[in-house]
Write a protein that holds these residues in place. Structure first.
Motif, PDB file in Angstrom:
ATOM      1  N   UNK A  90       0.836  -1.204   0.000  1.00 26.03           N
ATOM      2  CA  UNK A  90       0.000   0.000   0.000  1.00 26.03           C
ATOM      3  C   UNK A  90       0.871   1.253   0.000  1.00 26.03           C
ATOM      4  N   UNK A  91       1.919   1.238   0.826  1.00 30.68           N
ATOM      5  CA  UNK A  91       2.826   2.387   0.901  1.00 30.68           C
ATOM      6  C   UNK A  91       3.525   2.583  -0.441  1.00 30.68           C
ATOM      7  N   UNK A  92       3.896   1.492  -1.073  1.00 27.85           N
ATOM      8  CA  UNK A  92       4.538   1.572  -2.389  1.00 27.85           C
ATOM      9  C   UNK A  92       3.592   2.212  -3.406  1.00 27.85           C
ATOM     10  N   UNK A  93       2.315   1.837  -3.349  1.00 28.90           N
ATOM     11  CA  UNK A  93       1.324   2.414  -4.266  1.00 28.90           C
ATOM     12  C   UNK A  93       1.100   3.897  -3.990  1.00 28.90           C
ATOM     13  N   UNK A  94       1.061   4.261  -2.717  1.00 33.35           N
ATOM     14  CA  UNK A  94       0.817   5.647  -2.336  1.00 33.35           C
ATOM     15  C   UNK A  94       2.001   6.553  -2.645  1.00 33.35           C
ATOM     16  N   UNK A  95       3.219   6.028  -2.426  1.00 34.54           N
ATOM     17  CA  UNK A  95       4.412   6.857  -2.497  1.00 34.54           C
ATOM     18  C   UNK A  95       4.650   7.543  -1.166  1.00 34.54           C
ATOM     19  N   UNK A  96       5.894   7.801  -0.846  1.00 34.03           N
ATOM     20  CA  UNK A  96       6.237   8.379   0.454  1.00 34.03           C
ATOM     21  C   UNK A  96       5.702   9.795   0.617  1.00 34.03           C
ATOM     22  N   UNK A  97       5.542  10.515  -0.457  1.00 30.24           N
ATOM     23  CA  UNK A  97       5.025  11.880  -0.351  1.00 30.24           C
ATOM     24  C   UNK A  97       3.631  11.886   0.263  1.00 30.24           C
ATOM     25  N   UNK A  98       2.809  10.911  -0.113  1.00 27.84           N
ATOM     26  CA  UNK A  98       1.445  10.819   0.412  1.00 27.84           C
ATOM     27  C   UNK A  98       1.378  10.092   1.748  1.00 27.84           C
ATOM     28  N   UNK A  99       2.277   9.110   1.949  1.00 27.32           N
ATOM     29  CA  UNK A  99       2.174   8.244   3.128  1.00 27.32           C
ATOM     30  C   UNK A  99       3.047   8.664   4.293  1.00 27.32           C
ATOM     31  N   UNK A 100       3.960   9.600   4.102  1.00 29.75           N
ATOM     32  CA  UNK A 100       4.923   9.943   5.152  1.00 29.75           C
ATOM     33  C   UNK A 100       4.226  10.291   6.464  1.00 29.75           C
ATOM     34  N   UNK A 101       4.822   9.778   7.557  1.00 30.30           N
ATOM     35  CA  UNK A 101       4.307  10.075   8.884  1.00 30.30           C
ATOM     36  C   UNK A 101       3.258   9.115   9.389  1.00 30.30           C
ATOM     37  N   UNK A 102       2.696   8.262   8.524  1.00 30.58           N
ATOM     38  CA  UNK A 102       1.707   7.291   8.979  1.00 30.58           C
ATOM     39  C   UNK A 102       2.323   6.352  10.012  1.00 30.58           C
ATOM     40  N   UNK A 103       1.581   6.083  11.066  1.00 26.97           N
ATOM     41  CA  UNK A 103       1.967   5.061  12.036  1.00 26.97           C
ATOM     42  C   UNK A 103       1.245   3.775  11.676  1.00 26.97           C
ATOM     43  N   UNK A 104       1.943   2.655  11.775  1.00 27.73           N
ATOM     44  CA  UNK A 104       1.321   1.382  11.424  1.00 27.73           C
ATOM     45  C   UNK A 104       1.974   0.248  12.192  1.00 27.73           C
ATOM     46  N   UNK A 105       1.229  -0.841  12.316  1.00 28.02           N
ATOM     47  CA  UNK A 105       1.758  -2.058  12.934  1.00 28.02           C
ATOM     48  C   UNK A 105       1.911  -3.128  11.863  1.00 28.02           C
ATOM     49  N   UNK A 106       2.910  -3.976  12.022  1.00 30.39           N
ATOM     50  CA  UNK A 106       3.137  -5.045  11.054  1.00 30.39           C
ATOM     51  C   UNK A 106       3.835  -6.210  11.735  1.00 30.39           C
ATOM     52  N   UNK A 107       3.622  -7.410  11.187  1.00 29.87           N
ATOM     53  CA  UNK A 107       4.313  -8.592  11.693  1.00 29.87           C
ATOM     54  C   UNK A 107       5.655  -8.814  11.011  1.00 29.87           C
ATOM     55  N   UNK A 108       5.937  -8.008   9.959  1.00 34.84           N
ATOM     56  CA  UNK A 108       7.151  -8.244   9.174  1.00 34.84           C
ATOM     57  C   UNK A 108       7.533  -6.970   8.428  1.00 34.84           C
TER      58      UNK A 108
END
Length: 409
Positions: free
Chosen positions: A266-284
């Motif tokens: 999802x982040x790859x699709x959005x690009x860092x310009x749009x996604x920067x600063x998002x907090x998220x949890x992940x198993x990997x």
């Protein structure tokens, strides 16, 4: 005359017996030679295809290849199907695989409604279901199964990580934009518990249909609530579209967006310009250590894509299943499931983890923030690690889930 007829009858019966024995031998030999099938039931063409999809099929095949392609003297075959995010289609495929096509284990299933249907059928048929792509915590709660393992993550763990972290930043008011099916409902329910426990307040919520192209009306409702945080209880293409459109409306200048289930695709699709600063949890995350980087290099060479936690989880689940089959010496679902529970899980993604009696694999989870474009130094360098959440803290205590299996012990 009577003696001759009787003798002929005895000879006929003897020949018939030989024919039957030969047929049984051929049938048994064929069964021994037929492949052991692993079924990847996934989204091949819609909003979760990048997070699971063909990548899950390739990850499963990588595990089979690393296992040398055989177990119990038989070849291992990976088959796959597209559930199209419809529970009835997923259920039909599952029954066909188990009843007519000798599939022994089903994996992935990145849709909670479909996963709940699959859990019910595999429980009934006493076959293994390794939910590497599904999120709903009901799989280890009221819908738990003696032959089901919830492998990668769940709605409770994601809520504990992301929602609690944002609450600790002092954000108190929340508005939920949730997908209108099992995933959205469970993500919102689990997150609300965390918000209540941290003295936060939910000021509103709205549900949207799955695979929504236009989020404008939903986002405007969220914007008008003036909540500190707009929590996105959706995933895949829905999450990506919601974030993009929130940016277009200028919402992110005044309100925080919280993705409750976010994949690196999802982040790859959005690009860092749009996604920067998002907090998220992940198993990997692929760049955690040398082991994760080594496996990821192999995956990228085959797919040209960055692996998600579903892809990594599917590889690990296949390996653990095959090791359990080899150790048990049989394919019987309950026997193999018991062996999987009794054996610690160790691979590049998961260290010394155990599968609980309710089917939950308890592993560490990670809290990340998305890097700004200027912080990213190389391809797929998207996350900054903020915290490691021990599995015992990340996942719901077993006694709180309501799993019926525990009452029978």
């Amino acid at each position: 005359m009577k003696l001759y007829a009787g003798r002929t009858g005895r000879i006929g019966r003897k020949k018939a017996g030989l024919v039957l024995a030969s047929a049984l031998f051929v049938t048994c030999a064929a069964a021994q030679e037929s492949p052991i099938k692993l079924g990847i039931l996934t989204d091949m063409s819609s909003l979760y295809a990048d997070n699971g999809g063909q990548g899950s099929v390739i990850a499963a095949q990588m595990a089979v290849d690393d296992f040398k392609g055989k177990v119990l003297g038989r070849q291992i075959q990976v088959v796959y199907g597209d559930h199209q995010n419809k529970a009835d289609i997923g259920a039909t495929l599952t029954r066909r695989w188990l009843e007519n096509e000798n599939v022994e284990v089903i994996l992935d299933v990145p849709n909670s409604a479909v996963a709940l249907a699959v859990q019910g059928i595999t429980r009934e048929k006493k076959k293994i279901f390794l939910a590497t792509g599904a999120a709903t915590s009901r799989l280890t709660g009221d819908e738990c199964s003696p032959t089901g393992v919830h492998w990668t993550y769940d709605t409770y763990a994601l809520s504990q990580g992301t929602t609690r972290a944002i609450s600790r930043l002092g954000e108190k008011t929340w508005y939920f934009l949730s997908a209108d099916y099992s995933l959205g409902a469970q993500l919102e329910a689990d997150s609300r518990k965390v918000i209540d426990a941290t003295d936060g307040r939910v000021v509103g919520a709205v549900k949207h249909p799955i695979n929504t192209p236009d989020f404008s009306s939903f986002l405007l409702q969220a914007q008008s609530s003036k909540a500190n945080v707009i929590a996105l209880a959706n995933a895949g293409g829905d999450f990506v579209n919601a974030v993009k459109q929130a940016g277009e409306f200028g919402i992110t200048r005044y309100q925080k967006l919280a993705g409750l289930i976010v994949f690196i695709a999802d982040i790859h699709s959005l690009g860092l310009q749009s996604a920067q600063g998002l907090l998220l949890s992940s198993a990997f995350y692929w760049d955690l250590n040398e082991e994760t980087r080594t496996w990821t290099k192999r995956f990228v060479e085959k797919t040209q894509k960055v692996p998600t936690m579903i892809h990594a989880g599917t590889y690990g689940a296949v390996m653990h299943y095959l090791k359990a089959v080899e150790a048990a010496g049989v394919l019987d679902g309950p026997t193999v499931a018991a062996k999987m529970r009794a054996t610690p899980v160790n691979d590049f993604m998961t260290k010394n983890a155990k599968i609980r009696d309710d089917g939950r694999l308890v592993r560490d989870m990670y809290l990340f923030s998305v890097k700004a474009p200027g912080e990213s130094k190389y391809k797929f360098d998207y996350y900054k690690l903020l915290a490691t959440i021990p599995g015992e803290e990340a996942f719901r205590p077993m006694e709180e889930g309501g799993c019926p299996l525990l009452r029978k012990q």
